[in-house]
Design a protein around this motif. Structure first.
Motif, PDB file in Angstrom:
ATOM      1  N   LEU A 146       0.826  -1.202   0.000  1.00  0.00           N
ATOM      2  CA  LEU A 146       0.000   0.000   0.000  1.00  0.00           C
ATOM      3  C   LEU A 146       0.866   1.260   0.000  1.00  0.00           C
ATOM      4  O   LEU A 146       0.551   2.240  -0.683  1.00  0.00           O
ATOM      5  N   TYR A 165       2.148   1.740  -3.509  1.00  0.00           N
ATOM      6  CA  TYR A 165       1.063   2.227  -4.355  1.00  0.00           C
ATOM      7  C   TYR A 165       0.864   3.734  -4.160  1.00  0.00           C
ATOM      8  O   TYR A 165       0.836   4.498  -5.125  1.00  0.00           O
ATOM      9  N   HIS A 166       0.708   4.161  -2.919  1.00  0.00           N
ATOM     10  CA  HIS A 166       0.407   5.566  -2.654  1.00  0.00           C
ATOM     11  C   HIS A 166       1.591   6.479  -2.969  1.00  0.00           C
ATOM     12  O   HIS A 166       1.394   7.579  -3.513  1.00  0.00           O
ATOM     13  N   THR A 192       1.737   6.761  -6.758  1.00  0.00           N
ATOM     14  CA  THR A 192       0.621   7.546  -7.276  1.00  0.00           C
ATOM     15  C   THR A 192       0.833   9.038  -7.031  1.00  0.00           C
ATOM     16  O   THR A 192       0.622   9.864  -7.925  1.00  0.00           O
ATOM     17  N   GLU A 193       1.255   9.397  -5.838  1.00  0.00           N
ATOM     18  CA  GLU A 193       1.496  10.805  -5.544  1.00  0.00           C
ATOM     19  C   GLU A 193       2.599  11.357  -6.441  1.00  0.00           C
ATOM     20  O   GLU A 193       2.495  12.481  -6.942  1.00  0.00           O
ATOM     21  N   LEU A 198       2.456  11.481   3.180  1.00  0.00           N
ATOM     22  CA  LEU A 198       1.212  11.187   2.462  1.00  0.00           C
ATOM     23  C   LEU A 198       0.016  11.850   3.149  1.00  0.00           C
ATOM     24  O   LEU A 198       0.049  12.079   4.365  1.00  0.00           O
ATOM     25  N   ARG A 210      -5.563  10.236   4.851  1.00  0.00           N
ATOM     26  CA  ARG A 210      -6.408   9.094   4.471  1.00  0.00           C
ATOM     27  C   ARG A 210      -5.577   7.946   3.896  1.00  0.00           C
ATOM     28  O   ARG A 210      -5.905   6.789   4.103  1.00  0.00           O
ATOM     29  N   TYR A 211      -4.512   8.250   3.190  1.00  0.00           N
ATOM     30  CA  TYR A 211      -3.656   7.201   2.634  1.00  0.00           C
ATOM     31  C   TYR A 211      -2.754   6.601   3.716  1.00  0.00           C
ATOM     32  O   TYR A 211      -2.542   5.393   3.760  1.00  0.00           O
ATOM     33  N   ARG A 212      -2.233   7.455   4.558  1.00  0.00           N
ATOM     34  CA  ARG A 212      -1.395   6.982   5.662  1.00  0.00           C
ATOM     35  C   ARG A 212      -2.197   6.044   6.559  1.00  0.00           C
ATOM     36  O   ARG A 212      -1.685   5.022   7.027  1.00  0.00           O
ATOM     37  N   GLU A 250      -4.560   3.978   5.704  1.00  0.00           N
ATOM     38  CA  GLU A 250      -4.639   2.654   5.065  1.00  0.00           C
ATOM     39  C   GLU A 250      -3.384   1.835   5.333  1.00  0.00           C
ATOM     40  O   GLU A 250      -3.461   0.631   5.570  1.00  0.00           O
ATOM     41  N   ARG A 300      -6.901  -0.042  -5.228  1.00  0.00           N
ATOM     42  CA  ARG A 300      -5.551  -0.307  -4.723  1.00  0.00           C
ATOM     43  C   ARG A 300      -4.865  -1.523  -5.355  1.00  0.00           C
ATOM     44  O   ARG A 300      -4.091  -2.209  -4.703  1.00  0.00           O
TER      45      ARG A 300
END
Length: 166
Positions: A27, A30-31, A34-35, A48, A51-53, A55, A95
């Protein structure tokens, strides 16, 4: 010599602490990627959005109503995908990520196929997803698996919405 063990797809949680740590790493990858692709690169997970952190730090809470599928090579998590709880007969795939060292082995296809099977068994009639338009490889994968571009349900610029019946 490379590790040629078979990759298996399992539902998480329930697979042990090494899988949870591996899921968190996937994860994070992925994040962070994406960023960076959105032009908002951050150095590490701490940079991050919250909300992403969340996850990454607590996937059990973040995905409490979803099903998380993890691809394992031995005890190593090499891919993941989240299927949201159905709403009005539809679920969403989110994801999808494969560890770059394990790409081109059919892991992403296997994860999406497992998500479609799970969705059909759960009585879902349609699976949908959104993908950034610059991820041409992912879009091609989804098209090969029967997804088509659909009217957008998300107002974010450069996001392609796709769906398919199950």
């Amino acid at each position: 010599m490379t590790d040629q063990r078979e990759v298996v797809i399992v539902r998480w949680p329930g697979q042990g602490p090494s899988v949870e740590a591996g899921l968190a790493e996937l994860l994070a990858g992925y994040h962070l990627r994406t960023e960076a692709e959105k032009g908002e690169a951050v150095a590490d997970v701490d940079g991050l959005p919250d909300r992403y952190r969340a996850e990454i730090l607590d996937p059990g809470t973040a995905f409490a109503d979803a099903v998380v599928l993890v691809a394992l090579n031995g005890d190593t998590a090499v891919g993941c995908l989240v299927v949201t709880a159905p709403v009005s007969g539809r679920s969403e795939v989110k994801r999808l990520w494969t560890d770059p060292a394990f790409r081109s082995r059919g892991i992403a296809s296997g994860l999406v196929s497992a998500a479609l099977t799970y969705s059909a068994e759960s009585g879902v009639s349609t699976v949908r997803l959104s993908v950034w338009k610059w991820r041409a490889g992912a879009i091609a994968l989804y098209e090969r698996l029967g997804f088509t571009v659909a009217a957008s349900w998300d107002e974010r610029n450069q996001l392609v919405c796709m769906e398919r019946a199950v």
